[in-house]
Design a protein around this motif. Structure first.
Motif, PDB file in Angstrom:
ATOM      1  N   ARG A  73      15.265 -23.227 -10.177  1.00  0.00           N
ATOM      2  CA  ARG A  73      16.254 -23.680  -9.190  1.00  0.00           C
ATOM      3  C   ARG A  73      15.877 -23.078  -7.852  1.00  0.00           C
ATOM      4  O   ARG A  73      15.717 -21.860  -7.734  1.00  0.00           O
ATOM      5  CB  ARG A  73      17.664 -23.237  -9.589  1.00  0.00           C
ATOM      6  N   MET A  74      15.749 -23.926  -6.835  1.00  0.00           N
ATOM      7  CA  MET A  74      15.373 -23.442  -5.519  1.00  0.00           C
ATOM      8  C   MET A  74      16.627 -23.196  -4.684  1.00  0.00           C
ATOM      9  O   MET A  74      17.501 -24.055  -4.570  1.00  0.00           O
ATOM     10  CB  MET A  74      14.480 -24.461  -4.811  1.00  0.00           C
ATOM     11  N   VAL A  75      16.706 -21.990  -4.124  1.00  0.00           N
ATOM     12  CA  VAL A  75      17.764 -21.636  -3.184  1.00  0.00           C
ATOM     13  C   VAL A  75      17.070 -21.376  -1.856  1.00  0.00           C
ATOM     14  O   VAL A  75      16.521 -20.293  -1.629  1.00  0.00           O
ATOM     15  CB  VAL A  75      18.547 -20.391  -3.642  1.00  0.00           C
ATOM     16  N   GLY A  76      17.024 -22.394  -1.001  1.00  0.00           N
ATOM     17  CA  GLY A  76      16.179 -22.313   0.182  1.00  0.00           C
ATOM     18  C   GLY A  76      14.733 -22.323  -0.269  1.00  0.00           C
ATOM     19  O   GLY A  76      14.270 -23.256  -0.912  1.00  0.00           O
ATOM     20  N   THR A  77      14.016 -21.244   0.029  1.00  0.00           N
ATOM     21  CA  THR A  77      12.622 -21.129  -0.421  1.00  0.00           C
ATOM     22  C   THR A  77      12.480 -20.145  -1.576  1.00  0.00           C
ATOM     23  O   THR A  77      11.368 -19.834  -2.000  1.00  0.00           O
ATOM     24  CB  THR A  77      11.732 -20.652   0.750  1.00  0.00           C
ATOM     25  N   VAL A  78      13.618 -19.653  -2.096  1.00  0.00           N
ATOM     26  CA  VAL A  78      13.583 -18.642  -3.154  1.00  0.00           C
ATOM     27  C   VAL A  78      13.818 -19.301  -4.513  1.00  0.00           C
ATOM     28  O   VAL A  78      14.843 -19.948  -4.725  1.00  0.00           O
ATOM     29  CB  VAL A  78      14.662 -17.566  -2.907  1.00  0.00           C
ATOM     30  N   PRO A  79      12.881 -19.141  -5.463  1.00  0.00           N
ATOM     31  CA  PRO A  79      13.079 -19.716  -6.799  1.00  0.00           C
ATOM     32  C   PRO A  79      13.952 -18.825  -7.679  1.00  0.00           C
ATOM     33  O   PRO A  79      13.854 -17.600  -7.628  1.00  0.00           O
ATOM     34  CB  PRO A  79      11.652 -19.804  -7.360  1.00  0.00           C
ATOM     35  N   LYS A  80      14.824 -19.446  -8.466  1.00  0.00           N
ATOM     36  CA  LYS A  80      15.650 -18.743  -9.435  1.00  0.00           C
ATOM     37  C   LYS A  80      15.292 -19.254 -10.827  1.00  0.00           C
ATOM     38  O   LYS A  80      15.085 -20.435 -11.040  1.00  0.00           O
ATOM     39  CB  LYS A  80      17.129 -18.995  -9.162  1.00  0.00           C
ATOM     40  N   GLY A  81      15.284 -18.367 -11.792  1.00  0.00           N
ATOM     41  CA  GLY A  81      14.895 -18.742 -13.137  1.00  0.00           C
ATOM     42  C   GLY A  81      13.692 -17.924 -13.562  1.00  0.00           C
ATOM     43  O   GLY A  81      13.511 -16.796 -13.103  1.00  0.00           O
ATOM     44  N   PRO A  82      12.832 -18.462 -14.399  1.00  0.00           N
ATOM     45  CA  PRO A  82      12.913 -19.825 -14.954  1.00  0.00           C
ATOM     46  C   PRO A  82      13.959 -19.960 -16.059  1.00  0.00           C
ATOM     47  O   PRO A  82      14.400 -18.982 -16.633  1.00  0.00           O
ATOM     48  CB  PRO A  82      11.505 -20.038 -15.524  1.00  0.00           C
ATOM     49  N   ALA A  83      14.326 -21.203 -16.307  1.00  0.00           N
ATOM     50  CA  ALA A  83      15.220 -21.542 -17.406  1.00  0.00           C
ATOM     51  C   ALA A  83      14.533 -22.603 -18.252  1.00  0.00           C
ATOM     52  O   ALA A  83      13.960 -23.558 -17.717  1.00  0.00           O
ATOM     53  CB  ALA A  83      16.547 -22.068 -16.873  1.00  0.00           C
ATOM     54  N   VAL A  84      14.578 -22.393 -19.551  1.00  0.00           N
ATOM     55  CA  VAL A  84      13.896 -23.319 -20.471  1.00  0.00           C
ATOM     56  C   VAL A  84      14.920 -24.259 -21.103  1.00  0.00           C
ATOM     57  O   VAL A  84      15.973 -23.811 -21.581  1.00  0.00           O
ATOM     58  CB  VAL A  84      13.145 -22.543 -21.567  1.00  0.00           C
ATOM     59  N   PHE A  85      14.622 -25.550 -21.063  1.00  0.00           N
ATOM     60  CA  PHE A  85      15.396 -26.519 -21.846  1.00  0.00           C
ATOM     61  C   PHE A  85      14.485 -27.011 -22.956  1.00  0.00           C
ATOM     62  O   PHE A  85      13.329 -27.367 -22.704  1.00  0.00           O
ATOM     63  CB  PHE A  85      15.869 -27.684 -20.983  1.00  0.00           C
ATOM     64  N   ASP A  86      14.997 -27.019 -24.197  1.00  0.00           N
ATOM     65  CA  ASP A  86      14.126 -27.255 -25.352  1.00  0.00           C
ATOM     66  C   ASP A  86      13.700 -28.704 -25.517  1.00  0.00           C
ATOM     67  O   ASP A  86      12.607 -28.980 -26.013  1.00  0.00           O
ATOM     68  CB  ASP A  86      14.829 -26.801 -26.641  1.00  0.00           C
ATOM     69  N   TRP A  87      14.581 -29.644 -25.181  1.00  0.00           N
ATOM     70  CA  TRP A  87      14.324 -31.068 -25.451  1.00  0.00           C
ATOM     71  C   TRP A  87      13.957 -31.284 -26.917  1.00  0.00           C
ATOM     72  O   TRP A  87      13.051 -32.054 -27.245  1.00  0.00           O
ATOM     73  CB  TRP A  87      13.204 -31.611 -24.554  1.00  0.00           C
ATOM     74  N   ASN A  88      14.684 -30.611 -27.780  1.00  0.00           N
ATOM     75  CA  ASN A  88      14.379 -30.742 -29.198  1.00  0.00           C
ATOM     76  C   ASN A  88      14.987 -32.028 -29.766  1.00  0.00           C
ATOM     77  O   ASN A  88      15.712 -32.761 -29.076  1.00  0.00           O
ATOM     78  CB  ASN A  88      14.855 -29.512 -29.976  1.00  0.00           C
ATOM     79  N   GLU A  89      14.684 -32.285 -31.014  1.00  0.00           N
ATOM     80  CA  GLU A  89      15.115 -33.536 -31.637  1.00  0.00           C
ATOM     81  C   GLU A  89      16.635 -33.658 -31.667  1.00  0.00           C
ATOM     82  O   GLU A  89      17.190 -34.735 -31.435  1.00  0.00           O
ATOM     83  CB  GLU A  89      14.553 -33.628 -33.059  1.00  0.00           C
ATOM     84  N   ARG A  90      17.340 -32.556 -31.949  1.00  0.00           N
ATOM     85  CA  ARG A  90      18.804 -32.606 -31.982  1.00  0.00           C
ATOM     86  C   ARG A  90      19.368 -32.948 -30.602  1.00  0.00           C
ATOM     87  O   ARG A  90      20.274 -33.769 -30.473  1.00  0.00           O
ATOM     88  CB  ARG A  90      19.336 -31.249 -32.461  1.00  0.00           C
ATOM     89  N   ALA A 107       9.875 -28.011 -25.089  1.00  0.00           N
ATOM     90  CA  ALA A 107      10.438 -26.882 -24.363  1.00  0.00           C
ATOM     91  C   ALA A 107       9.667 -26.672 -23.077  1.00  0.00           C
ATOM     92  O   ALA A 107       8.424 -26.605 -23.082  1.00  0.00           O
ATOM     93  CB  ALA A 107      10.369 -25.629 -25.237  1.00  0.00           C
ATOM     94  N   HIS A 108      10.422 -26.608 -21.969  1.00  0.00           N
ATOM     95  CA  HIS A 108       9.750 -26.547 -20.676  1.00  0.00           C
ATOM     96  C   HIS A 108      10.545 -25.679 -19.707  1.00  0.00           C
ATOM     97  O   HIS A 108      11.773 -25.751 -19.679  1.00  0.00           O
ATOM     98  CB  HIS A 108       9.593 -27.960 -20.111  1.00  0.00           C
ATOM     99  N   PRO A 109       9.864 -24.863 -18.886  1.00  0.00           N
ATOM    100  CA  PRO A 109      10.568 -24.002 -17.925  1.00  0.00           C
ATOM    101  C   PRO A 109      10.800 -24.705 -16.587  1.00  0.00           C
ATOM    102  O   PRO A 109       9.918 -25.392 -16.064  1.00  0.00           O
ATOM    103  CB  PRO A 109       9.605 -22.821 -17.755  1.00  0.00           C
ATOM    104  N   TYR A 110      12.005 -24.513 -16.049  1.00  0.00           N
ATOM    105  CA  TYR A 110      12.378 -25.102 -14.763  1.00  0.00           C
ATOM    106  C   TYR A 110      12.855 -24.012 -13.824  1.00  0.00           C
ATOM    107  O   TYR A 110      13.296 -22.931 -14.256  1.00  0.00           O
ATOM    108  CB  TYR A 110      13.487 -26.132 -14.948  1.00  0.00           C
TER     109      TYR A 110
END
Length: 300
Positions: A28-45, A23-26
């Motif tokens: 999204r850059m809109v110009g110089t402004v960050p949006k999020g964070p959003a976590v994708f789990d990358w789990n086994e399933r 699980a890791h937070p990412y």
């Protein structure tokens, strides 16, 4: 019509750190402004579903589950395809281009084509006008090239490894060339020697290769199988890129109509596909398949 996703790791914004199978937070850059964070789990399933989807685009349940995961991920990033723009593109015959530019390499493995559009629950890939493109962060924009003085298309194919729909593709390319007023050269049993001879005789504006793709050795991208049916050979991404590199001022587009030609599946960084290698070496535009390419799909 354009949309762009520029994605960073929250804790490694400049890259590094290797792949993250956790699980890791990412951001999204809109110009110089960050949006999020959003976590994708990358789990086994999820990893199992990704593998199943790569092997079979119709794998039962895998696409639906990953689509839901991506929908939640994109929602946290504050992004969704513009349903109104998509509808306008469909009505007017325009394209809706989504460009994914990700510093964390593992994000290129996600099937962005199944991002959900609007409340109806359709996928981006359900819209004929939609196309997903992948850009490499840090690759400088290239100079816009002038119109070729003598534009032309080279269509070369090989049935080494099995039959290919060369007649159908040739008919479509021939019709397009005639409509556009450009020259067309066609030949069969393409291999390194005859392709090199054709390039030396006068490189085309568009090179369209139709043949079979093969998985590369572990850690390497897929390669092409070509030549005569009774004496097939293989060519690696690096070797093909080297062949084309000195013509990159002339060749504007390469179409790789072969399984896995846009796939970095076997590459530890998921960015080592044949298409990416050609693009890195100077070919401005490359059309390829991230997945096994069906005969019907290649005809379309």
């Amino acid at each position: 019509m354009f949309a762009k996703l520029h994605l960073l790791s929250q804790d490694e914004p400049e890259g590094g750190g290797g792949l993250r199978w956790r699980a890791h937070p990412y951001l999204r850059m809109v110009g110089t402004v960050p949006k999020g964070p959003a976590v994708f789990d990358w789990n086994e399933r999820q990893r199992h579903d990704l593998e199943a989807l790569w092997r079979d685009p119709a794998a039962e349940g895998a696409r639906e589950r990953l689509a839901k995961d991506l929908a939640a991920f994109c929602d946290d990033l504050g992004w969704a395809p513009d349903a109104e723009m998509l509808e306008q593109a469909e009505q007017h015959g325009d394209e809706y281009l989504v460009t994914v530019s990700a510093v964390p390499s593992e994000l290129y493995l996600l099937p962005w084509e199944v991002v959900q559009v609007g409340a109806a629950g359709t996928y981006l890939s359900d819209h004929a006008s939609a196309q997903v493109r992948y850009a490499m962060p840090g690759l400088e924009p290239r100079e816009i090239l002038p119109v070729p003085p003598v534009p032309g298309v080279l269509f070369a194919w090989s049935s080494a490894g099995g039959a290919v729909p060369h007649e159908e593709q040739a008919a479509a390319i021939r019709a397009a060339a005639e409509a556009g007023g450009v020259t067309l050269c066609e030949f069969a049993a393409v291999n390194e020697a005859n392709l090199q001879a054709a390039l030396d005789a006068g490189p085309p504006s568009v090179l369209h290769l139709l043949c079979h793709g093969l998985p590369g050795p572990e850690g390497e991208p897929p390669r092409l199988k070509w030549g005569a049916s009774d004496s097939p050979s293989e060519i690696t991404a690096t070797h093909l890129a080297r062949m084309l590199r000195r013509h990159n001022g002339t060749i504007r587009l390469v179409v790789l109509s072969a399984c896995g030609s846009g796939d970095g599946h076997g590459d530890p960084l998921f960015m080592g596909s044949m298409a990416q290698e050609l693009h890195r070496k100077g070919i401005p535009n490359v059309v390829a398949s991230r997945y096994p390419l069906s005969v019907r799909g290649s005809r379309v």
